[in-house]
Design a protein around this motif. Structure first.
Motif, PDB file in Angstrom:
ATOM      1  N   ASN A  36       0.843  -1.200   0.000  1.00 28.93           N
ATOM      2  CA  ASN A  36       0.000   0.000   0.000  1.00 28.93           C
ATOM      3  C   ASN A  36       0.875   1.246   0.000  1.00 28.93           C
ATOM      4  N   LYS A  70      -2.953   5.146  -2.272  1.00 30.78           N
ATOM      5  CA  LYS A  70      -3.881   5.970  -1.492  1.00 30.78           C
ATOM      6  C   LYS A  70      -3.362   7.403  -1.458  1.00 30.78           C
ATOM      7  N   SER A  86      -3.399   1.105   6.152  1.00 29.35           N
ATOM      8  CA  SER A  86      -3.867   1.302   4.782  1.00 29.35           C
ATOM      9  C   SER A  86      -2.784   1.974   3.935  1.00 29.35           C
TER      10      SER A  86
END
Length: 334
Positions: A36, A70, A86
């Motif tokens: 991530n 992200k 995350s």
């Protein structure tokens, strides 16, 4: 009989341990199939954007590893995302990272990304001509505890000023960099400490005046504005660390050798993400106010930690162990 029962119990315990270990191994293997990556959709995160656009990450991690991305708008959100797993690795300002590190030392700097790229801009209506004129004024910052917040505090301290939160006369106002042009036009703030390309946008679209450029704001060219941050789990995965840093180093070299093409990649990437077009000339001008690099100025980051402690953002300025550059230096020698 008792010996037989004891033997059966021991066999059962050993079997259970083996099953549990296998289960954990399978889980770990499954988790290691994804990475991530986090970043901000702005110019100071150009190394991450170029590595994504040129598929350097995909090449380095290989087709068996799924790459998730992200984007966040500030360092506080970035660190929250790291805490919730995350985000495993990505680019962020050193300020938010060190503020978390002193409380929870599971997050590390593994490379530099950008030096400079931050400016102090005064609004037209404020009539501010120098730092001392900020006395009694309202200054926008991206978020409390951000790198630009810490840089502004250093600049204020150099002329004997302090924020109102520390008994001084300068009010700090947290606002998203994209909103500062509107705040200037509405006369809601008098100045802004911000990163590029927002500084240049304030000059060209909101009649702002550059008070301190990237060479004179706080630590100037020596200011480590953006770094690569990694969680402890990611740091301990040597294969993933090598893959990420290999792609990051490649992206930095590409940007150094192909500045115009790199800027075009940023324009494309941000437009694909947000639907907004960035003016090519604005981005080019903003790009001239930063240096893309893997270097980390450890002295500057320690001074940032000292300021954060003085400001009472943190209770300690001990950041020993936060900066881990061994793998970066090893790869750069290859």
């Amino acid at each position: 009989m008792k010996r037989k029962k004891l033997l059966l119990v021991l066999i059962s315990l050993i079997s259970l341990s083996i099953i549990t270990a296998c289960g954990q191994g399978e889980k770990g293997a499954k988790e290691s199939k994804e990475v991530n990556i986090g970043y901000f959709p702005n110019l100071t995160h150009i190394a991450t954007i170029v590595a994504l656009e040129n598929e350097y990450f995909a090449e380095a991690f290989g087709e068996d590893i799924k790459i998730n991305t992200k984007t966040v708008s500030n360092g506080g959100l970035f660190m929250e995302a790291m805490a919730t797993k995350s985000i495993d690795v990505g680019t962020v300002g050193p300020g938010p990272l060190l503020n978390i590190y002193v409380k929870d030392p599971r997050y590390h700097i593994i490379s530099g990304a950008v030096n400079g790229g931050a400016v102090l801009v005064a609004s037209e209506h404020s009539h501010i001509k120098n730092l001392a004129d900020l006395d009694g004024k309202k200054v926008a910052i991206p978020v409390i505890g951000s790198t630009q917040d810490v840089m502004l505090r250093k600049a204020l301290n150099d002329v004997g000023l302090k924020p109102t939160s520390n008994g001084g006369t300068v009010e700090l106002f947290a606002a998203a960099p994209a909103d500062t042009a509107t705040l200037f036009i509405q006369k809601s703030v008098d100045a802004a400490a911000t990163q590029e390309p927002w500084g240049y946008i304030l000059e060209t679209q909101a009649k702002g005046e550059l008070l301190l450029d990237w060479e004179t704001f706080a630590w100037g060219k020596e200011s480590t504005n953006t770094v690569v941050a990694a969680s402890k789990n990611f740091l301990e995965n040597e294969t993933f660390m090598k893959a990420y840093l290999t792609a990051h180093i490649k992206a930095v070299k590409f940007i150094e050798q192909n500045p115009e093409e790199s800027q075009e990649l940023v324009i494309k990437h941000i437009q694909d993400l947000t639907g907004k077009e960035i003016d090519k000339e604005e981005l080019k001008a903003a790009f001239s106010r930063l240096e893309v690099t893997t270097a980390v100025n450890e002295q500057v980051i320690q001074e940032m930690a000292d300021i954060s402690k003085e400001t009472e953002y943190v209770t300690s300025n001990d950041i020993e162990g936060m900066i881990q550059l061994e793998q970066l230096h090893s790869l750069e020698k290859e």
